[in-house]
Scaffold this motif. Structure first.
Motif, PDB file in Angstrom:
ATOM      1  N   ALA A   1      17.592   7.982  -0.692  1.00  0.00           N
ATOM      2  CA  ALA A   1      18.648   8.446  -0.984  1.00  0.00           C
ATOM      3  C   ALA A   1      19.513   7.962   0.101  1.00  0.00           C
ATOM      4  O   ALA A   1      21.026   7.478  -0.478  1.00  0.00           O
ATOM      5  N   LYS A   2      19.139   8.407   1.053  1.00  0.00           N
ATOM      6  CA  LYS A   2      20.779   7.636   2.296  1.00  0.00           C
ATOM      7  C   LYS A   2      20.529   6.079   2.692  1.00  0.00           C
ATOM      8  O   LYS A   2      22.090   6.469   2.542  1.00  0.00           O
ATOM      9  N   TYR A   3      19.585   6.038   2.338  1.00  0.00           N
ATOM     10  CA  TYR A   3      19.705   4.239   2.892  1.00  0.00           C
ATOM     11  C   TYR A   3      19.105   3.632   1.600  1.00  0.00           C
ATOM     12  O   TYR A   3      20.019   2.037   1.548  1.00  0.00           O
ATOM     13  N   GLN A   4      19.701   4.068   0.980  1.00  0.00           N
ATOM     14  CA  GLN A   4      19.444   3.795  -0.485  1.00  0.00           C
ATOM     15  C   GLN A   4      18.065   2.695  -1.253  1.00  0.00           C
ATOM     16  O   GLN A   4      18.579   1.193  -1.392  1.00  0.00           O
ATOM     17  N   LEU A   5      17.467   3.937  -0.133  1.00  0.00           N
ATOM     18  CA  LEU A   5      16.052   2.592  -0.264  1.00  0.00           C
ATOM     19  C   LEU A   5      14.762   2.464  -1.016  1.00  0.00           C
ATOM     20  O   LEU A   5      14.980   3.509  -2.206  1.00  0.00           O
ATOM     21  N   PRO A   6      14.711   1.354  -2.258  1.00  0.00           N
ATOM     22  CA  PRO A   6      13.774   1.594  -3.418  1.00  0.00           C
ATOM     23  C   PRO A   6      12.589   3.090  -3.468  1.00  0.00           C
ATOM     24  O   PRO A   6      11.897   3.170  -2.526  1.00  0.00           O
ATOM     25  N   ALA A   7      13.165   3.966  -4.583  1.00  0.00           N
ATOM     26  CA  ALA A   7      12.165   4.649  -4.863  1.00  0.00           C
ATOM     27  C   ALA A   7      10.522   4.995  -4.699  1.00  0.00           C
ATOM     28  O   ALA A   7       9.570   5.458  -3.671  1.00  0.00           O
ATOM     29  N   VAL A   8       9.970   3.825  -5.328  1.00  0.00           N
ATOM     30  CA  VAL A   8       8.723   3.495  -5.129  1.00  0.00           C
ATOM     31  C   VAL A   8       8.160   1.781  -3.954  1.00  0.00           C
ATOM     32  O   VAL A   8       9.401   1.300  -3.738  1.00  0.00           O
ATOM     33  N   ASP A   9       7.377   1.910  -2.966  1.00  0.00           N
ATOM     34  CA  ASP A   9       6.620   1.198  -2.510  1.00  0.00           C
ATOM     35  C   ASP A   9       5.464   0.562  -2.119  1.00  0.00           C
ATOM     36  O   ASP A   9       3.958   1.321  -2.144  1.00  0.00           O
ATOM     37  N   LYS A  10       5.585   0.169  -3.490  1.00  0.00           N
ATOM     38  CA  LYS A  10       3.871  -1.138  -4.152  1.00  0.00           C
ATOM     39  C   LYS A  10       2.884  -1.065  -3.221  1.00  0.00           C
ATOM     40  O   LYS A  10       1.931  -0.947  -3.436  1.00  0.00           O
ATOM     41  N   ASP A  11       3.358  -1.600  -2.168  1.00  0.00           N
ATOM     42  CA  ASP A  11       2.115  -2.208  -0.591  1.00  0.00           C
ATOM     43  C   ASP A  11       1.747  -0.254   0.000  1.00  0.00           C
ATOM     44  O   ASP A  11       0.641  -0.533   0.204  1.00  0.00           O
ATOM     45  N   ARG A  12       2.984   0.581   0.397  1.00  0.00           N
ATOM     46  CA  ARG A  12       2.283   1.843   0.632  1.00  0.00           C
ATOM     47  C   ARG A  12       1.607   2.454   0.127  1.00  0.00           C
ATOM     48  O   ARG A  12       0.059   2.993   0.643  1.00  0.00           O
ATOM     49  N   GLU A  13       1.709   2.410  -1.515  1.00  0.00           N
ATOM     50  CA  GLU A  13       0.931   3.183  -2.403  1.00  0.00           C
ATOM     51  C   GLU A  13      -0.476   2.462  -2.732  1.00  0.00           C
ATOM     52  O   GLU A  13      -1.668   2.924  -2.986  1.00  0.00           O
ATOM     53  N   ARG A  14      -0.173   0.979  -2.480  1.00  0.00           N
ATOM     54  CA  ARG A  14      -1.842   0.624  -2.914  1.00  0.00           C
ATOM     55  C   ARG A  14      -2.344   0.828  -1.228  1.00  0.00           C
ATOM     56  O   ARG A  14      -3.409   1.047  -1.614  1.00  0.00           O
ATOM     57  N   ARG A  15      -2.026   0.565   0.510  1.00  0.00           N
ATOM     58  CA  ARG A  15      -2.904   0.911   1.315  1.00  0.00           C
ATOM     59  C   ARG A  15      -3.624   2.929   0.995  1.00  0.00           C
ATOM     60  O   ARG A  15      -3.650   2.856   1.538  1.00  0.00           O
ATOM     61  N   GLN A  16      -2.244   3.284   0.198  1.00  0.00           N
ATOM     62  CA  GLN A  16      -2.844   5.023   0.173  1.00  0.00           C
ATOM     63  C   GLN A  16      -4.172   4.948  -0.740  1.00  0.00           C
ATOM     64  O   GLN A  16      -4.938   5.428   0.397  1.00  0.00           O
ATOM     65  N   TYR A  17      -3.824   4.385  -2.151  1.00  0.00           N
ATOM     66  CA  TYR A  17      -5.149   4.801  -2.431  1.00  0.00           C
ATOM     67  C   TYR A  17      -6.263   4.352  -2.479  1.00  0.00           C
ATOM     68  O   TYR A  17      -7.202   4.443  -2.453  1.00  0.00           O
ATOM     69  N   GLU A  18      -6.621   2.725  -1.741  1.00  0.00           N
ATOM     70  CA  GLU A  18      -7.643   2.581   0.215  1.00  0.00           C
ATOM     71  C   GLU A  18      -8.079   3.680   0.140  1.00  0.00           C
ATOM     72  O   GLU A  18      -9.103   3.902   0.248  1.00  0.00           O
ATOM     73  N   ARG A  19      -7.380   3.951   1.117  1.00  0.00           N
ATOM     74  CA  ARG A  19      -7.998   4.743   2.243  1.00  0.00           C
ATOM     75  C   ARG A  19      -8.609   6.012   1.116  1.00  0.00           C
ATOM     76  O   ARG A  19      -9.600   6.394   1.555  1.00  0.00           O
ATOM     77  N   LEU A  20      -8.443   6.598   0.466  1.00  0.00           N
ATOM     78  CA  LEU A  20      -7.970   7.717  -0.116  1.00  0.00           C
ATOM     79  C   LEU A  20      -9.336   7.910  -0.709  1.00  0.00           C
ATOM     80  O   LEU A  20     -10.424   8.048  -1.317  1.00  0.00           O
ATOM     81  N   THR A  21      -9.142   6.544  -1.835  1.00  0.00           N
ATOM     82  CA  THR A  21     -10.938   6.144  -2.173  1.00  0.00           C
ATOM     83  C   THR A  21     -11.793   6.442  -0.895  1.00  0.00           C
ATOM     84  O   THR A  21     -13.285   6.967  -2.298  1.00  0.00           O
ATOM     85  N   ARG A  22     -12.219   5.649  -0.101  1.00  0.00           N
ATOM     86  CA  ARG A  22     -12.149   5.575   0.881  1.00  0.00           C
ATOM     87  C   ARG A  22     -13.038   6.894   1.204  1.00  0.00           C
ATOM     88  O   ARG A  22     -14.355   7.544   1.491  1.00  0.00           O
ATOM     89  N   LEU A  23     -11.953   8.265   1.764  1.00  0.00           N
ATOM     90  CA  LEU A  23     -11.893   8.887   2.811  1.00  0.00           C
ATOM     91  C   LEU A  23     -13.041   9.523   1.564  1.00  0.00           C
ATOM     92  O   LEU A  23     -13.960  10.527   1.420  1.00  0.00           O
TER      93      LEU A  23
END
Lengths: 112, 112
Positions: B43-65
């Motif tokens: 909010a402070k630095y007006q960054l985009p709410a969603v980071d698709k790259d980050r989300e994709r990496r998270q889901y890949e890692r969570l699927t493996r775990l």
């Protein structure tokens, strides 16, 4: 000490989030190992799939814990409903496997 | 040693389940404390709410775990979608609060 740049701050938070997610997944895996064993007991002794008293006590306790931890109790309630629906599905699979095993055993006894 | 009766066995499993649930709630509380801080930064630095790259990496890692922990990856995916939708909602609230604070500050500066 200078404040780290935004990228470094974000990355630090995300490492913590990733560690917590790994812990959550392993905690959930252990929870299902435990509820699966409850499923085996219930199937073996033909106990009712749902224990309303136990569920009510669980929800009351979880609501209290959520409030103490500054979490929205309705969020925790919905999350636990989701987890419990998975538990019930696994219990049904376990009951079907137990049922098939006891039928096989009965048939084996019949034909020996 | 005799096998404990069914009631005792059930009660032992349930104590473990209750302990794990308390741990899950406290882990989730810490996760939200962390994602709330990410929300403040965004909010402070007006960054985009969603980071698709980050989300994709998270889901890949969570699927493996999930696979390593013998959990159904589609269950874990749905659970994380549910948690992340709560994170996004909290980020919106944080952004609204930050926005209101900066508007107040701008008005205060204007009238001093």
């Amino acid at each position: 000490m200078d404040t780290p740049d935004i990228g470094t701050q974000l990355s630090t938070f995300r490492q913590t989030i990733d560690n917590i997610d790994a812990a959550l997944i392993h905690m959930l895996a252990e929870r299902f190992r435990c509820t699966d064993q409850v499923g085996v007991l219930k199937a073996k002794y033909q106990l009712p799939a749902v224990d309303k008293d136990r569920e009510r006590r669980q929800y009351e306790r979880l609501t209290r814990l959520a409030q103490e931890a500054n979490l929205d109790p309705s969020f925790v309630e919905k999350l636990m409903e989701f987890v419990i629906s998975e538990v019930v599905q696994r219990h049904r699979q376990i009951a079907a496997i137990e049922q098939a095993a006891s039928t096989d055993q009965a048939q084996a006894t019949q034909y020996t």
